[in-house]
Design a protein around this motif. Sequence first.
Motif, PDB file in Angstrom:
ATOM      1  N   ASP A 194       0.835  -1.208   0.000  1.00 17.07           N
ATOM      2  CA  ASP A 194       0.000   0.000   0.000  1.00 17.07           C
ATOM      3  C   ASP A 194       0.870   1.259   0.000  1.00 17.07           C
ATOM      4  O   ASP A 194       0.604   2.212  -0.743  1.00 17.07           O
ATOM      5  N   SER A 300      -5.190  -0.972   7.964  1.00 19.05           N
ATOM      6  CA  SER A 300      -6.283  -0.915   8.922  1.00 19.05           C
ATOM      7  C   SER A 300      -7.184  -2.140   8.770  1.00 19.05           C
ATOM      8  O   SER A 300      -6.926  -3.030   7.969  1.00 19.05           O
ATOM      9  N   ALA A 302     -10.772  -3.479   7.687  1.00 19.33           N
ATOM     10  CA  ALA A 302     -11.808  -2.979   6.795  1.00 19.33           C
ATOM     11  C   ALA A 302     -13.155  -3.664   6.957  1.00 19.33           C
ATOM     12  O   ALA A 302     -14.177  -3.117   6.587  1.00 19.33           O
ATOM     13  N   ASP A 331      -9.875   3.875   3.008  1.00 20.95           N
ATOM     14  CA  ASP A 331      -8.806   2.881   3.017  1.00 20.95           C
ATOM     15  C   ASP A 331      -7.775   3.211   1.948  1.00 20.95           C
ATOM     16  O   ASP A 331      -8.098   3.780   0.903  1.00 20.95           O
TER      17      ASP A 331
END
Length: 392
Positions: A194, A300, A302, A331
């Motif tokens: 990410d 995180s 989700a 996100d």
Amino acid sequence: MKLATLRRRAETLPGVSGVARLDRATTRLAGRLNPGDVAIIDHVDLDRATAETLLAARPAAIVNAQPCISGRYPNLGPELVVAHGVPLLDNVGGEVFAAVKEGAKVRVDGDTVYVGETPIASGTVQDADTVETLMAEAKAGLASQLEAFAVNTGEFMTGERRLLLEGEGIPALTTRMRGKHVLVVMRSHEYASDLKALKSYIREYRPVLVGVDGGADALIEAGHTPDLIVGDMDAVSDTALATGAEVVVHAYPDGRAPGLLRVQDLGVPAVTFPTAGTSEDVALLLADEGEAELIVAVGSHADLTEFLDRGRAGMASSFLVRLKIGAKLVDAATVTRLYRNRISAAALLLLVIGALVAVAAALAVSDAGRTYLTTLSDDVGRFFDWLQDSFS
């Protein structure tokens, strides 16, 4: 000669061998785990985030004093471990912590842990088939977990309604967030990919960078410097704490903050934030209270399965914190998709064609440009004449 014989004999023993690293706090253990070590943990219902942290150190094997899947709910860690081909032995009992010393050479063969040729603990070998069976059985426990989740959510709302509704207890920060994007990084699921995908986004928008415990080190590994570090301080390095970032130590509701002493010993100024929620919740609430325009979460949780995967009553707070923040929280994967597709290939092609047309038009209306185009045309004509003569 005797020592050499013993070494050769050890090398021929079955199973996998490595230096034992033990800690009942798994996140603390991960910080000193080296490739080829045998990780000995005490972690019931191994969650995916913890499994990823352990696997990042490339251990030779993982030995768990507790069952990796208790059956309360389908936790995701064991599935990840066996998929990486790392031997997983669980339910060996807490006595292993007394039987094995830190740094000792141990061997895991089948369902038994050895020191030398002496068996000191035994448990259950987990592989893809056993994990699949246990996961299927654990799904039956979801109903009771949902009921507990609902009860915990109500208790958190009752105990900390002033925090959620009025912002009571949230410390004032020097880090300015008003009107800015804030990137909150947890060292959890797919955080590395990410962050890599968000590199262009970070370069253009320059968001405030918040590391939650080990998330601060994740930012540093990705080539960034955190602006704010939040957490219990049990999984963040001294290097990250020394970057000059503002530090907020997550404290218990009664004000106790075990991680504060470590930060103070490093000479780093810090404030505390007492709450029954998670460190992730602390970071999100700080960004919301700071009037951030957008909060982007990396690593995180989700969905419901990931909430339950952490196996903590405190995860109920995450549900309420997200309700409080609302649409401001997105996100990282969503930002990546939107940002990557914002300028299409067709638009770029039209932009290039338009630029070429503009250049050609500028050349055509000027004396110097017409001379250049005539010379270019003559050169192209001579080139084609040369080609024709060469192949005739």
